[in-house]
Motif scaffolding. Structure first.
Motif, PDB file in Angstrom:
ATOM      1  N   GLY A  42       0.868  -1.164   0.039  1.00 44.07           N
ATOM      2  CA  GLY A  42       0.093   0.199  -0.117  1.00 44.07           C
ATOM      3  C   GLY A  42       0.909   1.321   0.036  1.00 44.07           C
ATOM      4  N   ARG A  58      -3.353   3.344   2.909  1.00 43.76           N
ATOM      5  CA  ARG A  58      -4.528   2.400   2.096  1.00 43.76           C
ATOM      6  C   ARG A  58      -3.615   1.440   1.297  1.00 43.76           C
ATOM      7  NH1 ARG A  58      -9.355   4.076   0.469  1.00 43.76           N
ATOM      8  NH2 ARG A  58      -8.888   6.397   0.947  1.00 43.76           N
ATOM      9  N   ASP A  60      -3.485  -2.273  -0.921  1.00 44.85           N
ATOM     10  CA  ASP A  60      -4.121  -2.831  -2.224  1.00 44.85           C
ATOM     11  C   ASP A  60      -4.045  -4.236  -2.102  1.00 44.85           C
ATOM     12  OD1 ASP A  60      -4.690  -0.426  -3.873  1.00 44.85           O
ATOM     13  OD2 ASP A  60      -2.543  -0.410  -4.332  1.00 44.85           O
ATOM     14  N   PRO A  61      -4.784  -5.079  -2.753  1.00 47.50           N
ATOM     15  CA  PRO A  61      -6.046  -4.936  -3.904  1.00 47.50           C
ATOM     16  C   PRO A  61      -7.333  -4.732  -2.919  1.00 47.50           C
ATOM     17  CG  PRO A  61      -5.614  -7.271  -3.463  1.00 47.50           C
ATOM     18  CD  PRO A  61      -4.483  -6.615  -2.483  1.00 47.50           C
ATOM     19  N   SER A  65      -8.220  -1.842  -0.445  1.00 46.02           N
ATOM     20  CA  SER A  65      -8.200  -0.362  -0.905  1.00 46.02           C
ATOM     21  C   SER A  65      -9.346   0.296  -0.807  1.00 46.02           C
ATOM     22  CB  SER A  65      -8.061  -0.434  -2.551  1.00 46.02           C
ATOM     23  OG  SER A  65      -9.084  -1.040  -3.114  1.00 46.02           O
TER      24      SER A  65
END
Length: 103
Positions: A42, A58, A60-61, A65
């Motif tokens: 992230g 934040r 990912d995925p 997210s």
């Protein structure tokens, strides 16, 4: 403090790398008791330069997210090698430290 995204892990490591745009790349690696490895990446950004110890992170995925987390540096040693990092809602708390590379 226990949290849902570190559930079943016996070890966890977060690695931060400064990016050219000023954000931090965040990689969280984990190890489960059965030897399975986990990893998620992230980005962390400072929202207010006047408060550089308050980060928005934040991962990912999807679906990770969808949610950004507040990571605040709550305490820091004078040599910047250890930090207490938590969330303002007091749901999360970590002790972070600089890992020394031995050659």
């Amino acid at each position: 403090m226990p949290n849902r995204f570190e559930k079943d892990l016996v070890a966890a490591k977060a690695t931060y790398a400064l990016q050219k745009d000023g954000s931090l790349k965040v990689t969280n690696d984990g190890l489960k008791a059965d030897g399975e490895k986990t990893s998620i990446e992230g980005a962390a950004t400072v929202l207010d330069p006047k408060q550089p110890g308050r980060l928005k992170v934040r991962f990912d995925p999807f679906p990770a997210s969808l949610f950004a987390g507040d990571y605040w540096v709550l305490a820091l040693t004078d040599d910047y090698r250890k930090a207490l990092v938590g969330s303002p809602n007091q749901n999360f708390l970590w002790v972070a430290f600089e890992e020394c590379q031995r050659h």
